[in-house]
Scaffold this motif. Sequence first.
Motif, PDB file in Angstrom:
ATOM      1  N   ASP A 280       0.849  -1.190   0.000  1.00 43.82           N
ATOM      2  CA  ASP A 280       0.000   0.000   0.000  1.00 43.82           C
ATOM      3  C   ASP A 280       0.890   1.247   0.000  1.00 43.82           C
ATOM      4  OD1 ASP A 280      -2.999   0.888   0.598  1.00 43.82           O
ATOM      5  OD2 ASP A 280      -1.656   2.189   1.748  1.00 43.82           O
ATOM      6  N   ALA A 282       0.527   4.131   1.390  1.00 44.34           N
ATOM      7  CA  ALA A 282       0.706   4.762   2.710  1.00 44.34           C
ATOM      8  C   ALA A 282       1.755   4.015   3.529  1.00 44.34           C
ATOM      9  CB  ALA A 282      -0.621   4.818   3.462  1.00 44.34           C
ATOM     10  N   ALA A 295      -0.190   8.470   6.319  1.00 45.12           N
ATOM     11  CA  ALA A 295      -1.580   8.155   5.947  1.00 45.12           C
ATOM     12  C   ALA A 295      -2.351   9.428   5.603  1.00 45.12           C
ATOM     13  CB  ALA A 295      -2.263   7.410   7.095  1.00 45.12           C
ATOM     14  N   ARG A 296      -2.169  10.465   6.430  1.00 44.00           N
ATOM     15  CA  ARG A 296      -2.886  11.724   6.186  1.00 44.00           C
ATOM     16  C   ARG A 296      -2.425  12.376   4.895  1.00 44.00           C
ATOM     17  NH1 ARG A 296      -5.533  14.855   9.823  1.00 44.00           N
ATOM     18  NH2 ARG A 296      -5.904  12.780  10.676  1.00 44.00           N
ATOM     19  N   CYS A 298      -1.291  10.927   2.185  1.00 47.51           N
ATOM     20  CA  CYS A 298      -1.896  10.202   1.061  1.00 47.51           C
ATOM     21  C   CYS A 298      -3.355  10.617   0.884  1.00 47.51           C
ATOM     22  CB  CYS A 298      -1.795   8.693   1.285  1.00 47.51           C
ATOM     23  SG  CYS A 298      -0.104   8.067   1.144  1.00 47.51           S
ATOM     24  N   ASP A 299      -4.069  10.759   2.001  1.00 53.02           N
ATOM     25  CA  ASP A 299      -5.477  11.215   1.946  1.00 53.02           C
ATOM     26  C   ASP A 299      -5.557  12.597   1.310  1.00 53.02           C
ATOM     27  OD1 ASP A 299      -6.386   8.948   3.186  1.00 53.02           O
ATOM     28  OD2 ASP A 299      -6.611   9.868   5.176  1.00 53.02           O
ATOM     29  N   GLU A 304      -4.124   6.727  -3.125  1.00 53.89           N
ATOM     30  CA  GLU A 304      -4.291   5.580  -2.229  1.00 53.89           C
ATOM     31  C   GLU A 304      -4.264   4.272  -3.020  1.00 53.89           C
ATOM     32  OE1 GLU A 304      -7.945   6.533  -0.317  1.00 53.89           O
ATOM     33  OE2 GLU A 304      -9.138   6.318  -2.129  1.00 53.89           O
ATOM     34  N   GLY A 305      -4.159   3.172  -2.274  1.00 54.34           N
ATOM     35  CA  GLY A 305      -4.159   1.856  -2.908  1.00 54.34           C
ATOM     36  C   GLY A 305      -2.757   1.282  -3.063  1.00 54.34           C
ATOM     37  N   ARG A 306      -2.681   0.191  -3.860  1.00 56.42           N
ATOM     38  CA  ARG A 306      -1.400  -0.506  -4.043  1.00 56.42           C
ATOM     39  C   ARG A 306      -0.481   0.298  -4.955  1.00 56.42           C
ATOM     40  NH1 ARG A 306      -2.201  -6.329  -6.200  1.00 56.42           N
ATOM     41  NH2 ARG A 306      -2.881  -5.068  -7.960  1.00 56.42           N
ATOM     42  N   LEU A 318       2.239  12.963  -5.190  1.00 58.20           N
ATOM     43  CA  LEU A 318       2.362  12.696  -3.753  1.00 58.20           C
ATOM     44  C   LEU A 318       3.756  13.101  -3.250  1.00 58.20           C
ATOM     45  CD1 LEU A 318       1.384  11.479  -1.080  1.00 58.20           C
ATOM     46  CD2 LEU A 318       2.158   9.236  -1.912  1.00 58.20           C
TER      47      LEU A 318
END
Length: 395
Positions: A280, A282, A295-296, A298-299, A304-306, A318
């Motif tokens: 993933d 993240a 995580a934040r 990426c949001d 997101e995802g693989r 990103l």
Amino acid sequence: MSSSPTYDAIILGAGGAGLFCALTAGRRGRRVLVIDHAKKPAEKIRISGGGRCNFTNIHTSGKNFLSDNPRFCLSALAGFTPKDFIAMVEAHGIAWHEKTLGQLFCDGSSQQIIDMLLDECGKAGVTIALETEVKSVSKNERGFTLETSRGRFEAASLVVATGGKSIPKMGATGFGYDLAKQFGLAVIPPRPALVPFTFGPELRGQLEGLSGVSVEATVACGKTRFAEALLFTHRGLSGPAILQISSYWREGDEIVVNLCPAHDVFAELRAARAAQPKQDVATALSRFLPKSLAARWCDMAGVEGRLADLSDKRLRALADSVNGWHVKPQGTEGFRTAEVTAGGVDTRGLSSKTMEARDHPGLYFIGEVLDVTGHLGGFNFQWAWASGFAAGNAL
């Protein structure tokens, strides 16, 4: 003859600069009175450095100071160096240690530095009047007359060491700027410095829950940049890198933050995609950033995802937001929490060797009241000692 007590010099402000000026002049046989409205002397020293007083920085140079007149500080800094202050600290048996980046702290309490200054003032015969309000200052051919809550005092010279506007709950005021204007000196508009940034409601909402997360970062504003720790807060950003850049920031400016300066995040995410395509994104990013921040981020970037499912373009977007986060603070926390005040009495009206006002013989300005602002890390205290020493030797 006037019945008022007469001194060679009256110093307004019993902070670091004022006390150092007083002990320097007192050692030279000058009769010195220090006046302060506070109950205790040197309260800013007491709270500094987490109570251990970051009393100087061994790397002090003119490059560590911000001013509209950048060369002004050089003469005083050369005249009284960090080594000179360390010698005094050691003569008083005060143990100290170097933290990072040349910052020196007491092993014990900052009260040791205050006690040292008061002890030296005592030995030099300096009189200190606390809880004394200055109501008016006037000048005549004999010198200066001060009307105070304890009566009238007169002196041949007056030294203004009243500090800036930072931390008003400790008694900080703009009195020194008012005095400068009374005598026709220009004042560069004071503003909070070494202060956390605040964000507007939208950005605060996006970053909610990250308060307390810290990373090593580089932060730039225009051509100025600092590489130190950055801290997310519930109101915005703080930490050494942010405090440093805040002195250079003006309302409306954008800052550029590299949250991961040790890594080319795009190159490393691509490498991770080749090596572990099912991972993933993240999780991959959390190799460089704290898990909650990864995580934040990426949001916020909408990525997101693989890794296998993400194009170079998505990874680049990103990575760019991590290695170059462009953000516009709404403001700062203001003088309430600012460690120092930028701006102040325009130094072009003063002698850089003595701190004396060119058009008013006998009137001196030292320390934070001047438009000389040090970086974080002991530089402002070194300026207090050096400017106090320069004026103390000229009185």
